[in-house]
Design a protein around this motif. Sequence first.
Motif, PDB file in Angstrom:
ATOM      1  N   UNK A 256      13.417  34.971 149.693  1.00  0.00           N
ATOM      2  CA  UNK A 256      12.115  35.298 150.268  1.00  0.00           C
ATOM      3  C   UNK A 256      11.795  36.791 150.187  1.00  0.00           C
ATOM      4  N   UNK A 257      12.811  37.650 150.255  1.00  0.00           N
ATOM      5  CA  UNK A 257      12.555  39.095 150.164  1.00  0.00           C
ATOM      6  C   UNK A 257      11.964  39.447 148.801  1.00  0.00           C
ATOM      7  N   UNK A 258      12.544  38.876 147.752  1.00  0.00           N
ATOM      8  CA  UNK A 258      12.024  39.147 146.410  1.00  0.00           C
ATOM      9  C   UNK A 258      10.624  38.571 146.250  1.00  0.00           C
ATOM     10  N   UNK A 259      10.403  37.368 146.754  1.00  0.00           N
ATOM     11  CA  UNK A 259       9.087  36.742 146.646  1.00  0.00           C
ATOM     12  C   UNK A 259       8.028  37.561 147.377  1.00  0.00           C
TER      13      UNK A 259
ATOM     14  N   UNK B 107       2.999  43.183 145.168  1.00  0.00           N
ATOM     15  CA  UNK B 107       2.605  43.879 143.944  1.00  0.00           C
ATOM     16  C   UNK B 107       1.436  43.175 143.255  1.00  0.00           C
ATOM     17  N   UNK B 108       1.486  41.867 143.232  1.00  0.00           N
ATOM     18  CA  UNK B 108       0.465  41.112 142.505  1.00  0.00           C
ATOM     19  C   UNK B 108      -0.897  41.150 143.199  1.00  0.00           C
ATOM     20  N   UNK B 109      -0.921  41.041 144.503  1.00  0.00           N
ATOM     21  CA  UNK B 109      -2.220  41.029 145.175  1.00  0.00           C
ATOM     22  C   UNK B 109      -2.832  42.428 145.248  1.00  0.00           C
ATOM     23  N   UNK B 110      -2.038  43.457 144.940  1.00  0.00           N
ATOM     24  CA  UNK B 110      -2.573  44.816 144.899  1.00  0.00           C
ATOM     25  C   UNK B 110      -3.103  45.198 143.521  1.00  0.00           C
TER      26      UNK B 110
ATOM     27  N   UNK C 131      10.616  42.366 136.510  1.00  0.00           N
ATOM     28  CA  UNK C 131      11.829  42.440 135.693  1.00  0.00           C
ATOM     29  C   UNK C 131      12.813  41.323 136.029  1.00  0.00           C
ATOM     30  N   UNK C 132      13.029  41.053 137.306  1.00  0.00           N
ATOM     31  CA  UNK C 132      13.975  39.985 137.662  1.00  0.00           C
ATOM     32  C   UNK C 132      13.437  38.627 137.242  1.00  0.00           C
TER      33      UNK C 132
ATOM     34  N   UNK D 203       2.738  20.627 147.119  1.00  0.00           N
ATOM     35  CA  UNK D 203       2.056  21.588 147.980  1.00  0.00           C
ATOM     36  C   UNK D 203       2.471  22.998 147.548  1.00  0.00           C
ATOM     37  N   UNK D 204       1.529  23.941 147.443  1.00  0.00           N
ATOM     38  CA  UNK D 204       1.833  25.270 146.909  1.00  0.00           C
ATOM     39  C   UNK D 204       2.492  26.194 147.933  1.00  0.00           C
ATOM     40  N   UNK D 205       3.574  25.735 148.537  1.00  0.00           N
ATOM     41  CA  UNK D 205       4.262  26.502 149.564  1.00  0.00           C
ATOM     42  C   UNK D 205       5.063  27.654 148.966  1.00  0.00           C
ATOM     43  N   UNK D 206       5.295  28.658 149.768  1.00  0.00           N
ATOM     44  CA  UNK D 206       5.940  29.899 149.350  1.00  0.00           C
ATOM     45  C   UNK D 206       7.300  29.635 148.698  1.00  0.00           C
ATOM     46  N   UNK D 207       7.434  30.013 147.425  1.00  0.00           N
ATOM     47  CA  UNK D 207       8.704  29.887 146.729  1.00  0.00           C
ATOM     48  C   UNK D 207       8.912  28.608 145.962  1.00  0.00           C
TER      49      UNK D 207
END
Length: 223
Positions: A48-51, A57-60, A99-100, A184-188
Amino acid sequence: MAYKSTLLLAILLNPVVSLADPAQDCFAFIVEALLDQGYVVLPQVFDTDYLACLLKELIELNPTDFDRAGVGREDSFQKNMFVRSDKIHWLSGDENYLSRYNRWVEALRLYINKHLFLGLYDYECMFAHYPAGAFYKKHLDAFKNSKNRRLSSVLYLNPQWGAQDGGQLVVYDKISPSPLFEVSPTFGTMILFLSEEFPHEVLPATRSRYSLTGWYRVNESLV
């Protein structure tokens, strides 16, 4: 869905997949599921930390860098609001925050080619934003008169997403008009499926819905 039995078989066949990244430990499961049914749904690939960092980064990204999504490609490309209403930002692959993810994608490409001989050549990826009410009608990811998209992937980046928020991915087979399953488009959550085999649609959501969507492609000149 025989996920548990498939996973057990995968562990027996490949007890050690990779020590490079814990997220690669699901590779054997992915291969066995693709071989067995042509798709796989993974509830959590990355921590979850990486996500959370990835989503930040993406929403910015600069909103002016987003395009209204269309259908088709090259001469047949058109923007059709009756088919889809999402916004997309194509990623170059050089972004530091990816990168990851890119290493994981490449390692999976090599693993799948070794075990399934799909001849996956490269990977293209975009960040998709579905504003509240946006949708994408039933379609195939493989373009008409083109066979270069072989395997689709979607990584969902929606924290605290509930059933009431909508935005499900509805997956069909080519034979029956009835849905095969919903995601369902849940986190991760991540889904991978054979691009030419599974028509699918995105239902409207009540709030913004984000995903990293990509396609493993083959070298069309060799198909």
